[in-house]
Design an enzyme around this catalytic site. Sequence first.
Site, PDB file in Angstrom:
ATOM      1  N   ARG A  55       0.431  -1.283   0.499  1.00 22.97           N
ATOM      2  CA  ARG A  55      -0.097  -0.084   0.207  1.00 22.97           C
ATOM      3  C   ARG A  55       0.472   1.346   0.092  1.00 22.97           C
ATOM      4  O   ARG A  55       0.527   2.223  -0.033  1.00 22.97           O
ATOM      5  CB  ARG A  55      -1.185   0.079   0.847  1.00 22.97           C
ATOM      6  CG  ARG A  55      -2.130   0.733   0.330  1.00 22.97           C
ATOM      7  CD  ARG A  55      -3.070   1.057   2.511  1.00 22.97           C
ATOM      8  NE  ARG A  55      -2.447   1.641   3.194  1.00 22.97           N
ATOM      9  CZ  ARG A  55      -2.173   1.149   5.190  1.00 22.97           C
ATOM     10  NH1 ARG A  55      -3.082   0.141   4.813  1.00 22.97           N
ATOM     11  NH2 ARG A  55      -1.694   1.259   5.945  1.00 22.97           N
ATOM     12  N   TYR A 109     -13.518  18.183 -18.415  1.00 23.02           N
ATOM     13  CA  TYR A 109     -13.975  16.954 -18.270  1.00 23.02           C
ATOM     14  C   TYR A 109     -14.982  16.883 -17.884  1.00 23.02           C
ATOM     15  O   TYR A 109     -14.824  17.704 -16.200  1.00 23.02           O
ATOM     16  CB  TYR A 109     -12.707  15.971 -18.199  1.00 23.02           C
ATOM     17  CG  TYR A 109     -13.051  14.978 -18.236  1.00 23.02           C
ATOM     18  CD1 TYR A 109     -14.424  13.886 -18.963  1.00 23.02           C
ATOM     19  CD2 TYR A 109     -12.692  13.375 -16.676  1.00 23.02           C
ATOM     20  CE1 TYR A 109     -14.479  12.619 -18.882  1.00 23.02           C
ATOM     21  CE2 TYR A 109     -13.234  12.862 -17.295  1.00 23.02           C
ATOM     22  CZ  TYR A 109     -13.724  12.441 -18.369  1.00 23.02           C
ATOM     23  OH  TYR A 109     -14.421  10.482 -18.714  1.00 23.02           O
ATOM     24  N   ASP A 182      -4.568  19.526 -15.420  1.00 22.98           N
ATOM     25  CA  ASP A 182      -4.972  18.012 -15.453  1.00 22.98           C
ATOM     26  C   ASP A 182      -4.122  18.082 -17.094  1.00 22.98           C
ATOM     27  O   ASP A 182      -4.745  19.185 -18.073  1.00 22.98           O
ATOM     28  CB  ASP A 182      -6.423  17.781 -15.565  1.00 22.98           C
ATOM     29  CG  ASP A 182      -6.694  16.638 -15.944  1.00 22.98           C
ATOM     30  OD1 ASP A 182      -5.543  15.728 -16.977  1.00 22.98           O
ATOM     31  OD2 ASP A 182      -7.581  16.143 -16.080  1.00 22.98           O
ATOM     32  N   LYS A 207      -4.732   7.212 -20.834  1.00 18.79           N
ATOM     33  CA  LYS A 207      -4.343   8.073 -22.225  1.00 18.79           C
ATOM     34  C   LYS A 207      -3.457   7.980 -23.183  1.00 18.79           C
ATOM     35  O   LYS A 207      -3.049   7.020 -23.468  1.00 18.79           O
ATOM     36  CB  LYS A 207      -4.966   9.278 -22.307  1.00 18.79           C
ATOM     37  CG  LYS A 207      -6.188   9.432 -21.330  1.00 18.79           C
ATOM     38  CD  LYS A 207      -7.442   8.923 -21.987  1.00 18.79           C
ATOM     39  CE  LYS A 207      -8.574   8.465 -20.714  1.00 18.79           C
ATOM     40  NZ  LYS A 207      -9.631   7.966 -21.725  1.00 18.79           N
TER      41      LYS A 207
HETATM   42  C1  LIG Z   1      -8.630  15.123 -19.465  1.00 17.05           C
HETATM   43  C2  LIG Z   1      -8.980  14.203 -18.604  1.00 17.05           C
HETATM   44  N1  LIG Z   1      -8.804  13.767 -17.352  1.00 17.05           N
HETATM   45  C3  LIG Z   1      -8.930  12.996 -16.677  1.00 17.05           C
HETATM   46  C4  LIG Z   1      -9.682  11.842 -17.218  1.00 17.05           C
HETATM   47  C5  LIG Z   1     -10.459  10.927 -16.344  1.00 17.05           C
HETATM   48  O1  LIG Z   1      -9.525   9.736 -16.440  1.00 17.05           O
HETATM   49  P1  LIG Z   1      -9.463   8.324 -16.061  1.00 17.05           P
HETATM   50  O2  LIG Z   1     -10.865   7.643 -17.457  1.00 17.05           O
HETATM   51  O3  LIG Z   1      -8.770   7.304 -16.361  1.00 17.05           O
HETATM   52  O4  LIG Z   1     -10.503   8.312 -14.914  1.00 17.05           O
HETATM   53  C6  LIG Z   1     -10.131  11.903 -18.312  1.00 17.05           C
HETATM   54  C7  LIG Z   1     -10.986  10.746 -19.350  1.00 17.05           C
HETATM   55  O5  LIG Z   1     -11.638  11.028 -20.327  1.00 17.05           O
HETATM   56  C8  LIG Z   1     -10.210  12.997 -19.328  1.00 17.05           C
HETATM   57  O6  LIG Z   1      -9.810  13.341 -20.769  1.00 17.05           O
END
Ligand SMILES: Cc1ncc(COP(=O)(O)O)c(C=O)c1O
Length: 391
Positions: A55, A109, A182, A207
């Site tokens: 962990r 998002y 992000d 991604k």
């Molecule tokens: C810009 C962005 N941030 C975060 C995420 C979330 O990622 P995850 O699906 O790996 O949780 C996504 C998912 O599409 C995204 O497009």
Amino acid sequence: MNIHTKAVHVGDRKKLPTAVPSTVPIFTASSFSYDEMADLDKVFGGELDGYCYSRYDTPTTHALEEQVNALEDGAGALATSSGMSALQVALQVALTDRRRSVLAASAIYGATMRLLNSLLEPMGVDINYVDICDEEAVAAALAEHKPGCVLMESLSNPLLRVGPIDRIAAMARESGAVLIVDSTFATPLLMQPLALGAGLVVHSLTKFLAGHGDVLGGIVVSNEEHLPVLRAIGKTSGPGLGPFEAYLSMRGVKTFPLRMERQCANACKVAQWLASHPAVERVYYPADPKHDDAATITRLLAGKPHGAMVSFDLKDATRDSVFAFMDRLKLIVRATTLGDVHTLALYPAMSSHRDLAPKQRHRLGIGDGLIRLSIGIEAPEDIIGDLEQAL
Ligand SMILES: Cc1ncc(COP(=O)(O)O)c(C=O)c1O
């Protein structure tokens, strides 16, 4: 030895001979043993580098964290079970010793909005949104809400807006807030938000970084200031990525710069082609000189590729005509993700921004005809050929 004893002990806990494996193996052990208790004590106390409980960290996950941290030039990283869990952890880090208030970019998002509105707000966190590309509006919102944290995407999902991260970071710092970026869409090939003043960078590893559509993961990369809290949260609540996913992610990251260069070059060609197609109303791509944020893009992405995401509005489109277009695609994969080696198409109104009321979606510029493409590594003429036969 009894057969029961042999079965659980023989073959395990062997020290490797002097040879070092050329790639990091998948360490699945949930705990680690030392010849002497004194050494385990030192590992627990942080005086000796090592592992004691998975962990806290596993060698496989730690290797991935080092790898991505190096790409972002960070002070340290925590890999988590998804991009969303990475965002949740980053927000917790930022708000641990600051005002429980988040100022988020309105272009963000859909699931991130859900995280803010449905999970954090009910816990007493004040949530406000601002047009992150409007510096005056950001300054006013910082003065009004005095947030502990500002949250934005380096390239926004799905309209590819680019906010002035460096200036937002400076304004946030001055008002006592941490900037979280992000950077899933931009990736470290385009931008390194920590160098621009962000305190924490988040990626969905799922991604571009892992890149093959076969693993779910996320990562938070921190500057020096936030690393102790990030590590404490990682150790205590255990959101960490398991070793199998860490292995797959690390394997993917090795070819990430190569893939991403190709994907960005392909995206540029696709965006140009779409812009000249009579069935297309508008193309959203950061290399477009008429992009709404062209000045910021020129400043922040000088000499860099402009990403592998391309969004576009179909002319006079309805949900039905978008569905019909997407159903005609033969090569491009209709799927709710991005960043894979193959080209993907997504309908934001139905997936990434499904939970927003139509009015709110339209206010954010996400119309019924908007389609988002994540461009892959195929030959560009094949991607364009598929779009052409489907349009
Ligand atoms: C810009 C962005 N941030 C975060 C995420 C979330 O990622 P995850 O699906 O790996 O949780 C996504 C998912 O599409 C995204 O497009």
